[in-house]
Design a protein around this motif. Structure first.
Motif, mmCIF file in Angstrom:
data_model
loop_
_atom_site.group_PDB
_atom_site.id
_atom_site.type_symbol
_atom_site.label_atom_id
_atom_site.label_comp_id
_atom_site.label_asym_id
_atom_site.label_seq_id
_atom_site.Cartn_x
_atom_site.Cartn_y
_atom_site.Cartn_z
ATOM 1 N N MET A 182 0.817 -1.230 0.000
ATOM 2 C CA MET A 182 0.000 0.000 0.000
ATOM 3 C C MET A 182 0.847 1.275 0.000
ATOM 4 S SD MET A 182 0.606 -1.337 3.103
ATOM 5 C CE MET A 182 -0.679 -2.563 3.276
ATOM 6 N N ASN A 184 3.209 3.813 -1.865
ATOM 7 C CA ASN A 184 3.460 4.194 -3.255
ATOM 8 C C ASN A 184 4.879 4.735 -3.401
ATOM 9 O OD1 ASN A 184 3.172 4.810 -5.897
ATOM 10 N ND2 ASN A 184 1.279 5.951 -5.672
ATOM 11 N N LEU A 217 0.750 -4.470 -7.844
ATOM 12 C CA LEU A 217 0.488 -3.454 -6.821
ATOM 13 C C LEU A 217 -0.902 -2.841 -6.987
ATOM 14 C CD1 LEU A 217 3.986 -1.697 -6.778
ATOM 15 C CD2 LEU A 217 2.931 -2.881 -4.844
ATOM 16 N N THR A 218 -1.267 -2.522 -8.231
ATOM 17 C CA THR A 218 -2.591 -1.944 -8.491
ATOM 18 C C THR A 218 -3.696 -2.908 -8.063
ATOM 19 O OG1 THR A 218 -1.721 -0.650 -10.336
ATOM 20 C CG2 THR A 218 -4.108 -0.959 -10.265
ATOM 21 N N LYS A 220 -3.553 -5.418 -5.862
ATOM 22 C CA LYS A 220 -3.589 -5.574 -4.406
ATOM 23 C C LYS A 220 -4.229 -4.357 -3.731
ATOM 24 C CE LYS A 220 -1.881 -8.315 -2.050
ATOM 25 N NZ LYS A 220 -2.422 -9.522 -1.392
ATOM 26 N N ARG A 221 -3.909 -3.172 -4.234
ATOM 27 C CA ARG A 221 -4.466 -1.949 -3.634
ATOM 28 C C ARG A 221 -5.970 -1.858 -3.850
ATOM 29 N NH1 ARG A 221 0.662 1.526 -5.949
ATOM 30 N NH2 ARG A 221 2.104 0.945 -4.277
ATOM 31 N N VAL A 243 -4.609 3.196 0.798
ATOM 32 C CA VAL A 243 -4.209 1.987 0.071
ATOM 33 C C VAL A 243 -3.149 2.265 -0.994
ATOM 34 C CG1 VAL A 243 -6.454 0.894 0.458
ATOM 35 C CG2 VAL A 243 -6.020 2.044 -1.730
ATOM 36 N N GLY A 244 -2.748 3.543 -1.161
ATOM 37 C CA GLY A 244 -1.617 3.808 -2.044
ATOM 38 C C GLY A 244 -1.890 4.555 -3.322
#
Length: 270
Positions: A182, A184, A217-218, A220-221, A243-244
């Motif tokens: 989360m 960035n 990453l996208t 999971k966020r 969440v990032g």
């Protein structure tokens, strides 16, 4: 445009002020940061804890820790802090003539020293210097040494944090990314924190997750955002930053593309 002002005694000591509605950043500090709150509020979100700090609070953020920091004004006052960097170089010099053997720490926590008179008087004594043109030589190093000495008096375990000069070693990539997705940060920083060069990080990531870091990453966020909205009842704006994601419109677009419904609509249904 965010109204940010900073005044420096040296690179290591500053008076920081945000006049805007709020300011958010995902950060990995290269130095330990000792912070004293003059006004405003801060929410610091880490993978395993969330902290709130306000006027009068004093806290130490250890180096090489990932955090989302959200600064707010409060009661018509800007977010204003005195910040002291305790760099590795400064700390090496401080501990060079002391027989200290720090115990290894996996992930040091943020330490709070709220309203402590010794620390407060040390940091408050810096305020007049921010308005001076000719600052006495060595005043910053004297004040930093004073602050370190006070921290050691207040917390018998603080040497384990301050006197630890190790760089991150190679660690389990999957465990680390599952705990810290989360935040960035540039891929180079994730590489550094897992003990890898950027090239090795990308190669190991592909091997572990069968996709690129950005795609993973996208995903999971967005999954965490969906959980926060539906199970925790959080507001889309808070979820977006925790969440990032960097802004609400990008978050809403990506969320709707993934789940077929805008986060604001989903929040209303829950």
């Amino acid at each position: 445009m965010m109204e940010y002002k900073a005044r420096y005694i040296t690179d290591d000591i500053k008076l920081s002020s945000y006049e805007d509605k709020f300011f958010k950043s995902d950060i990995m500090f290269d130095d330990h940061m000792l912070v004293w709150f003059l006004s405003g509020e801060t929410k610091i979100v880490q993978s395993d804890a969330t902290y709130f700090f306000k006027k009068g609070d004093i806290f130490l953020i250890p180096r090489n820790q990932l955090a989302t920091i959200i600064n707010y004004p409060k009661d018509g006052q800007p977010h204003k802090t005195v910040v002291m960097h305790l760099s590795v170089e400064t700390l090496r010099s401080f501990y060079s003539n002391k027989n200290v053997k720090p115990k290894p720490l996996q992930s040091p926590k943020i330490c709070s020293f709220s309203n402590h008179p010794l620390l407060e008087s040390c940091l408050a004594s810096l305020i007049p210097y921010f308005d001076m043109k000719d600052i006495p030589e060595d005043i910053a190093s004297i004040k930093i040494t004073e602050a370190i000495s006070i921290l050691r008096t207040l917390d018998k375990d603080i040497d384990d944090v301050l006197a630890n000069f190790e760089e991150p070693g190679k660690i389990n990539l999957v465990d680390y990314m599952e705990r810290n997705f989360m935040f960035n940060l540039p891929m180079e920083k994730f590489g550094y924190l897992t003990g890898r060069s950027l090239t090795t990080f990308k190669r190991d990531f592909k091997k572990a997750f069968s996709t690129t870091p950005q795609r993973w990453l996208t995903q999971k966020r967005l999954e965490l955002a969906h959980y926060q909205l539906t199970e925790k009842g959080k507001k889309p704006l808070d979820v977006c930053y925790e969440v990032g994601f960097e802004n609400l419109s990008h978050f809403s677009f990506a969320f709707k593309k993934q789940f077929g419904i805008a986060p604001s609509q989903l929040a209303e249904q829950c």
